[in-house]
Design a protein around this motif. Structure first.
Motif, PDB file in Angstrom:
ATOM      1  N   ASP A 139      77.282 105.332 -49.507  1.00  0.00           N
ATOM      2  CA  ASP A 139      76.194 104.363 -49.661  1.00  0.00           C
ATOM      3  C   ASP A 139      76.332 103.234 -48.645  1.00  0.00           C
ATOM      4  O   ASP A 139      75.354 102.853 -47.986  1.00  0.00           O
ATOM      5  CB  ASP A 139      76.188 103.798 -51.092  1.00  0.00           C
ATOM      6  N   LEU A 140      77.530 102.700 -48.490  1.00  0.00           N
ATOM      7  CA  LEU A 140      77.763 101.635 -47.516  1.00  0.00           C
ATOM      8  C   LEU A 140      77.494 102.146 -46.103  1.00  0.00           C
ATOM      9  O   LEU A 140      76.817 101.479 -45.310  1.00  0.00           O
ATOM     10  CB  LEU A 140      79.185 101.096 -47.629  1.00  0.00           C
ATOM     11  N   LYS A 170      73.895 102.321 -45.209  1.00  0.00           N
ATOM     12  CA  LYS A 170      73.299 100.998 -44.996  1.00  0.00           C
ATOM     13  C   LYS A 170      73.728 100.382 -43.670  1.00  0.00           C
ATOM     14  O   LYS A 170      73.029  99.524 -43.123  1.00  0.00           O
ATOM     15  CB  LYS A 170      73.643 100.084 -46.165  1.00  0.00           C
ATOM     16  N   ILE A 190      72.149  96.533 -43.035  1.00  0.00           N
ATOM     17  CA  ILE A 190      72.888  95.620 -43.904  1.00  0.00           C
ATOM     18  C   ILE A 190      73.558  94.536 -43.046  1.00  0.00           C
ATOM     19  O   ILE A 190      73.993  94.805 -41.923  1.00  0.00           O
ATOM     20  CB  ILE A 190      73.916  96.418 -44.751  1.00  0.00           C
ATOM     21  N   GLU A 240      76.563  91.081 -46.583  1.00  0.00           N
ATOM     22  CA  GLU A 240      76.146  92.086 -47.571  1.00  0.00           C
ATOM     23  C   GLU A 240      77.112  93.268 -47.588  1.00  0.00           C
ATOM     24  O   GLU A 240      77.416  93.807 -48.650  1.00  0.00           O
ATOM     25  CB  GLU A 240      74.729  92.570 -47.272  1.00  0.00           C
ATOM     26  N   ALA A 241      77.593  93.656 -46.413  1.00  0.00           N
ATOM     27  CA  ALA A 241      78.553  94.766 -46.343  1.00  0.00           C
ATOM     28  C   ALA A 241      79.858  94.392 -47.035  1.00  0.00           C
ATOM     29  O   ALA A 241      80.438  95.195 -47.770  1.00  0.00           O
ATOM     30  CB  ALA A 241      78.806  95.162 -44.892  1.00  0.00           C
ATOM     31  N   HIS A 251      79.344  94.549 -50.705  1.00  0.00           N
ATOM     32  CA  HIS A 251      78.987  95.874 -51.223  1.00  0.00           C
ATOM     33  C   HIS A 251      80.061  96.333 -52.215  1.00  0.00           C
ATOM     34  O   HIS A 251      81.252  96.048 -52.028  1.00  0.00           O
ATOM     35  CB  HIS A 251      78.875  96.863 -50.056  1.00  0.00           C
ATOM     36  N   TYR A 281      81.710  98.920 -52.595  1.00  0.00           N
ATOM     37  CA  TYR A 281      82.844  99.632 -52.011  1.00  0.00           C
ATOM     38  C   TYR A 281      83.868  98.660 -51.423  1.00  0.00           C
ATOM     39  O   TYR A 281      85.070  98.900 -51.464  1.00  0.00           O
ATOM     40  CB  TYR A 281      82.372 100.613 -50.935  1.00  0.00           C
ATOM     41  N   SER A 338      83.796  95.077 -52.036  1.00  0.00           N
ATOM     42  CA  SER A 338      83.948  93.821 -52.780  1.00  0.00           C
ATOM     43  C   SER A 338      85.341  93.590 -53.372  1.00  0.00           C
ATOM     44  O   SER A 338      85.782  92.440 -53.414  1.00  0.00           O
ATOM     45  CB  SER A 338      82.862  93.688 -53.846  1.00  0.00           C
TER      46      SER A 338
END
Length: 181
Positions: free
Chosen positions: A105-106, A109, A119, A123-124, A127, A129, A131
């Protein structure tokens, strides 16, 4: 020390297409390419030259919609992308079957053709994954653009000297260690 500092395989589409305006999203693209390489143990877009690089990107991401091409301010580059044969693209999950779904998903983006839809760095980092590894209080974003104010005509020897002086500023103990040896 050169204007040609971006390795082609990690170069964002907006650079390959000679767009006049680009920002930090080029770095997100490059990190996405490196992330893909970590997931698959090989480069995702190993182009042999600029046009081949663009073909590889489109083959993986799929043919772009008209809306995805609006950022391209170079008419010749836009025509080239439109001239490429239709391709549905390749699902990143099938390219990286062992990757965690949040990693895919990351990656999806980060590898968005249109930089305005890609992204952001923050934001990345936020994310799901990433965070668990991101602490915004320890790494706050810069409040103002960083101005390095570097003279492009400076010699490599002068740069080495400036780096040495900067290092000594933060680590004066190095001078003592060198004089004792």
């Amino acid at each position: 020390m050169t204007e040609y500092v971006v390795t082609r395989w990690y170069r964002a589409p907006e650079l390959l297409l000679c767009c006049d305006n680009y920002g930090t999203s080029i770095d997100v693209w490059s990190v996405g390419c490196i992330f893909a390489e970590l997931l698959g143990r090989k480069p995702i877009f190993p182009g042999t030259e600029c046009l081949n690089q663009l073909k590889l990107i489109v083959n993986v991401l799929g043919t772009m919609s008209e809306a995805d091409l609006e950022f391209i301010d170079n008419p010749k580059a836009r025509r080239y992308i439109k001239s490429l044969p239709y391709t549905p693209g390749v699902p990143l999950a099938s390219m990286y079957p062992h990757a965690h779904p949040l990693a895919i998903d990351l990656l999806q983006k980060m590898l968005i053709f249109d930089p305005t839809k890609r992204i952001s760095v923050t934001e990345a980092l936020e994310h799901p994954y990433m965070s668990p590894l991101y602490d915004p209080s320890a790494n706050p974003p810069a409040q103002v653009p960083i101005d390095l104010d570097i003279d492009e005509n400076i010699s490599s020897e002068m740069i080495r000297e400036m780096m040495w002086e900067e290092m000594l500023h933060y680590h004066p103990e190095v001078v003592t260690a060198i004089s004792m040896s």
